[in-house]
Design an enzyme around this catalytic site. Structure first.
Site, short mmCIF file in Angstrom:
data_model
loop_
_atom_site.label_atom_id
_atom_site.label_comp_id
_atom_site.label_asym_id
_atom_site.label_seq_id
_atom_site.Cartn_x
_atom_site.Cartn_y
_atom_site.Cartn_z
NE ARG A 188 -3.84 0.30 2.18
CZ ARG A 188 -4.63 0.75 3.15
NH1 ARG A 188 -4.70 0.10 4.31
NH2 ARG A 188 -5.35 1.85 2.98
CB CYS A 215 -1.89 3.39 9.69
SG CYS A 215 -3.29 3.85 10.74
#
Length: 284
Positions: A185, A240
């Site tokens: 990611r 995050c």
């Protein structure tokens, strides 16, 4: 006259110590934070088996505020919302709190961070979570535990640092911004949740999985975590996907003796703003 040395509050607690402490006259409040992306059945898992006396905490509704534009998928709850929940759970300033989950602390760390941010003392993460409790052979409760009597604890905020999007965009030259998401990611190879792929320019990849020991859901030792974060220079910020697992990274950094600030909106808020740039690849 000798200088005063600040004493760091412990982050983790082992299953054996929790077992001992729950038998004391004033046991800690136990919070079960069973949550994982793609699994909406945390309450069902809790009812099937939990630490005796533990209260179930819903991360989406109790550890997050209502959705609002630009706030990300899991915005911080208001102090008032968190205080209401803390009183309902029976949290006091004297008893201490133990939070746990069954995913290596990735969800429980959100409760640990929020409660410490709000000024609750003595909050610790059960290292290894429910798996460690079960491995030790301790008994479990089922169904709904009856919470301790409601308290009148008063919370405030700001006891742990946070970052705004602008501060995450321009970290100090000597500082480090850590991206706690999975490496794919960070690189922008995939993005299963948020509007755009990639990472905040300048951020360094440090997936939360690297905070745990190989093959078991226990945190690495303080020495191992100091080695892991050896290249990190302060001030340190962490983000995050939505501000949940970044709290796990902040807990691991704290075990290593490093203070860090949370960017609550994280990538979910950043990527939703078309004015914010996105970097891809494996370099900051």
């Amino acid at each position: 006259m000798a200088a005063t040395v600040a004493v760091r509050e412990p982050v983790l607690i082992g299953a054996a110590e929790v077992y001992r402490r729950v038998a004391e006259p004033e046991p800690p409040v136990l919070l079960d934070v069973r949550w994982a992306l793609g699994d909406p059945h945390g309450a069902e898992h809790y009812r099937a088996g939990h630490l005796p006396g533990a209260v179930y905490v819903d991360l989406d509704t109790e550890l997050s505020g209502p959705h609002s534009p630009g706030a990300g998928l899991h915005p911080l709850p208001s102090v008032g919302q968190l205080q209401e929940a803390a009183r309902r759970w029976g949290i006091t300033a004297e008893r201490g709190v133990v939070v746990y989950d069954n995913t290596g602390g990735l969800a429980a760390a959100r409760a640990w961070w929020l409660l410490r941010w709000a000024g609750v003392p003595g909050v610790r993460i059960l290292d290894g979570g429910l798996a460690a409790w079960r491995a030790a052979g301790y008994a479990e409760g089922t169904g709904e535990a009856r919470p301790q009597p409601a308290s009148d604890i008063v919370l405030d905020g700001g006891h742990l640092p946070t970052l705004t999007a602008d501060e995450a965009a321009a970290p100090p030259a000597a500082g480090t911004l850590l991206d706690a998401r999975a490496a794919e990611r960070y690189r922008g190879d995939v993005e299963p949740i948020d509007p755009r792929a990639g990472h905040i320019p300048g951020a360094v990849s440090a997936p939360t999985g690297g905070n745990l020991q190989d093959g078991v859901p226990l945190f690495k030792t303080a020495e191992q975590l100091r080695e892991r974060f050896a290249g990190v220079t302060g001030p340190v910020g962490v983000y995050c996907g939505s501000g949940v697992t970044a709290a796990h990274e902040i807990a691991a950094l704290a075990v290593a003796g490093i203070d860090a600030a949370l960017y609550p909106g994280s990538w979910s808020a950043w990527s939703a703003d078309p004015e914010r740039p996105a970097a891809t690849g494996d370099q900051p």
